[in-house]
Structure formats: C-alpha cells, structure tokens
Design a protein around this motif. Structure first.
Motif, PDB file in Angstrom:
ATOM      1  N   TYR A  18       3.023 -13.122  -3.819  1.00 35.98           N
ATOM      2  CA  TYR A  18       2.953 -12.315  -2.604  1.00 35.98           C
ATOM      3  C   TYR A  18       3.168 -10.847  -2.967  1.00 35.98           C
ATOM      4  CZ  TYR A  18       4.091 -10.517   2.046  1.00 35.98           C
ATOM      5  OH  TYR A  18       4.100  -9.792   3.203  1.00 35.98           O
ATOM      6  N   ARG A  19       2.299  -9.996  -2.465  1.00 37.35           N
ATOM      7  CA  ARG A  19       2.430  -8.557  -2.719  1.00 37.35           C
ATOM      8  C   ARG A  19       2.194  -7.805  -1.426  1.00 37.35           C
ATOM      9  NH1 ARG A  19      -1.397  -8.491  -8.141  1.00 37.35           N
ATOM     10  NH2 ARG A  19      -0.097  -9.920  -9.370  1.00 37.35           N
ATOM     11  N   LEU A  20       3.045  -6.818  -1.190  1.00 35.62           N
ATOM     12  CA  LEU A  20       2.937  -5.968  -0.009  1.00 35.62           C
ATOM     13  C   LEU A  20       2.659  -4.549  -0.482  1.00 35.62           C
ATOM     14  CD1 LEU A  20       3.266  -6.115   3.101  1.00 35.62           C
ATOM     15  CD2 LEU A  20       5.662  -5.448   2.773  1.00 35.62           C
ATOM     16  N   GLY A  21       1.582  -3.951   0.045  1.00 40.84           N
ATOM     17  CA  GLY A  21       1.229  -2.603  -0.373  1.00 40.84           C
ATOM     18  C   GLY A  21       0.788  -2.553  -1.825  1.00 40.84           C
ATOM     19  N   ALA A  22      -0.109  -3.464  -2.218  1.00 42.04           N
ATOM     20  CA  ALA A  22      -0.533  -3.542  -3.618  1.00 42.04           C
ATOM     21  C   ALA A  22      -1.567  -2.458  -3.943  1.00 42.04           C
ATOM     22  CB  ALA A  22      -1.119  -4.918  -3.913  1.00 42.04           C
TER      23      ALA A  22
END
Length: 287
Positions: A18-22
């Motif tokens: 999971y990545r936020l703001g990748a």
C-alpha cells in the motif's frame, strides 16, 4: 463447481502493499516495465491518464484505465501501466493471494476489470495492510478472513453482469439488507416531511403503488399501519429534539402538530410518557 461450493480454503493470503502519495521514476506517458507475479493480485490505483497493456493478449494494445478501477491479474499474467503523471499517484494498493482451488469465473481467465464505486474492496485492502503492519497474534487469520471477504465481493460482482473486460467491467455493489424494502422506502419519503407528513394516498402515489397494496405490505413487513409508522417517526424525532434541550412547545411547533394537546396525546400513545415526562427522564443524571 458453483460459487456456493467454494470454501475459504480455496485461497491463501500473500502480502499486501500500500502506498499513499506515490511517485514513480518514469517519464510522463511512458509505460512501466512489464510486471508478472507468481500469485494472483488485486491491484487498485488512483491516478489520472492511465492505460494498461497485457502481454500476449489482444495484440498488447493499450486500453484506458479510469482512476480507481481495480484490475485482477492471475498468476503469470504480464501487464504494464502507463501514467500521465507518474510523479502524482494518489494511492496504490495490491492484494496478493494464492489460489488453492478453482474459483468459478476467475480461475479460467488471465485478467478482469472491476469497478468499486462504494470503495468496498479498498476498505478491505487498507484494513489488511494495517493488520499486516501491526503483526499481532492471529494476524494471519485476520488477513485470511478479510481476503476472503474481498474475493467474495469479486465473485458476487462477476455474477451480476459484465464480462470483466475494460469495456464491461464487473461492478461491486452492496447487497441491500433483508427486509429493507418497503419500510425503508416509506421512511425515505416521510422523514424529510415530518412537519407536514403525507397522507396515506400521497405516500402511495409517491411509492407508485395503491393505497391497499401499501397498507397491506407495510403491515406484513413491520406490523405497523402507515399512520402508526408516520407517528412513530415523528415521535422518534421529537424524542431526539427533547433530549437535545428544545422545549416541549418548540418541538411541537417544529414537527407541525396542530396543538400542544394533540402533540402530547400522540407522544404518549407511542412512548407511554408525556413529552415533559420524557424530557425529565432524559435530563435526569444516570446512576
């Protein structure tokens, strides 16, 4: 084999990413290198200007991928993504899992497109990632249960229409709660009109049914007549307003009762107390 015969042992969870703001080191509009995984993956991306191509499928012709669309890639399926702004990926989630037994409508394909307008799959993905990060006891069982719930949503979507192609994706939809039917429709019409509730005839017209059908069906479903249901909804709102500090007179006026006497009579018939008695109880300190 149909979906009802599939057991939870048909799948096993892998990792969740999971990545936020990748931000990915790619030139704008460039395709990323080919990806291929040894297990199945549900992948979700929230970004603009995306296109996907599949290795060895449809001549590897790119197709558009709307923001927030899930892709299901079975083990060994090669795929590559293109982003208009690879430095501005808002959110990215992968749920990896192993198929230990055939899943109807899933195991026999390499790819499926899935729309999830209510964010149900994303909720499972975020929760699985949080469980994985915490690494608590029994995390494996939690991951397995959450994954099976997500796969169950996919299997249900596959049976409801669409063929899983980019042009006709499967769509994850909420299942309406049982017995919501007419009662919920009645409440939806009445609640905005508590100060001037509709007559039985007006309500039947709004629900596109006859007065007789409305009366009989509502009685069968809820045990209430239409008038009783409307009174119950008005008194429920009156209780909320009284408990919040509004005076008996203010509540009666706000809810459109013709007189304080009539308001008190209806309130007592539904709740067993007068409005003043109810407000006194609501204000009394709890032991």
């Amino acid at each position: 084999m149909d979906a009802a015969s599939v057991t939870i042992d048909a799948i096993a969870p892998g990792s969740v990413e999971y990545r936020l703001g990748a931000s990915y080191p790619l030139a704008p509009q460039a395709f990323c290198p080919w990806c291929e995984h040894p297990m199945a993956v549900l992948e979700w991306i929230d970004a603009d200007g995306m296109r996907t191509r599949l290795r060895g499928i449809d001549g590897e012709a790119p197709f558009a991928r709307p923001p927030g669309r899930w892709h299901l890639y079975l083990a060994g399926t090669g795929y590559s993504e293109q982003y208009a702004r690879p430095d501005r990926i808002r959110e990215h989630c992968w749920m990896f899992f192993r198929l230990l037994a055939p899943l109807p409508g899933v195991s026999d394909r390499a790819f499926a497109a899935i729309d999830d307008p209510e964010g149900r799959l994303l909720h499972y993905g975020r929760t699985m990632f949080a469980v994985q990060q915490r690494g608590e006891a029994h995390a494996g069982a939690q991951l397995h249960g959450l994954l099976w719930a997500a796969i169950g949503e996919v299997l249900s979507a596959a049976r409801q229409g669409g063929d899983g192609s980019p042009a006709r994706p499967w769509v994850v939809r909420a299942t309406p709660p049982p017995d919501e039917t007419l009662l919920a429709r009645v409440d939806a019409v009445v609640l905005p009109l508590l100060a001037r509730p509709p007559s039985v005839a007006e309500l039947a017209s709004a629900l596109h049914c006859s007065v007789s059908a409305l009366s009989h069906r509502l009685k069968d479903e809820s045990g209430m007549t239409v008038v009783e249901r409307i009174r119950w909804l008005r008194v429920r709102e009156a209780r909320r307003l009284l408990a919040s500090g509004s005076s008996v007179k203010e509540v009666g006026v706000e809810l459109g009762f013709s007189s304080a006497t009539y308001f008190a009579r209806v309130f007592r018939a539904v709740s067993g107390l007068s409005p003043g008695e109810y407000q006194d109880q609501a204000r009394a300190p709890r032991a």
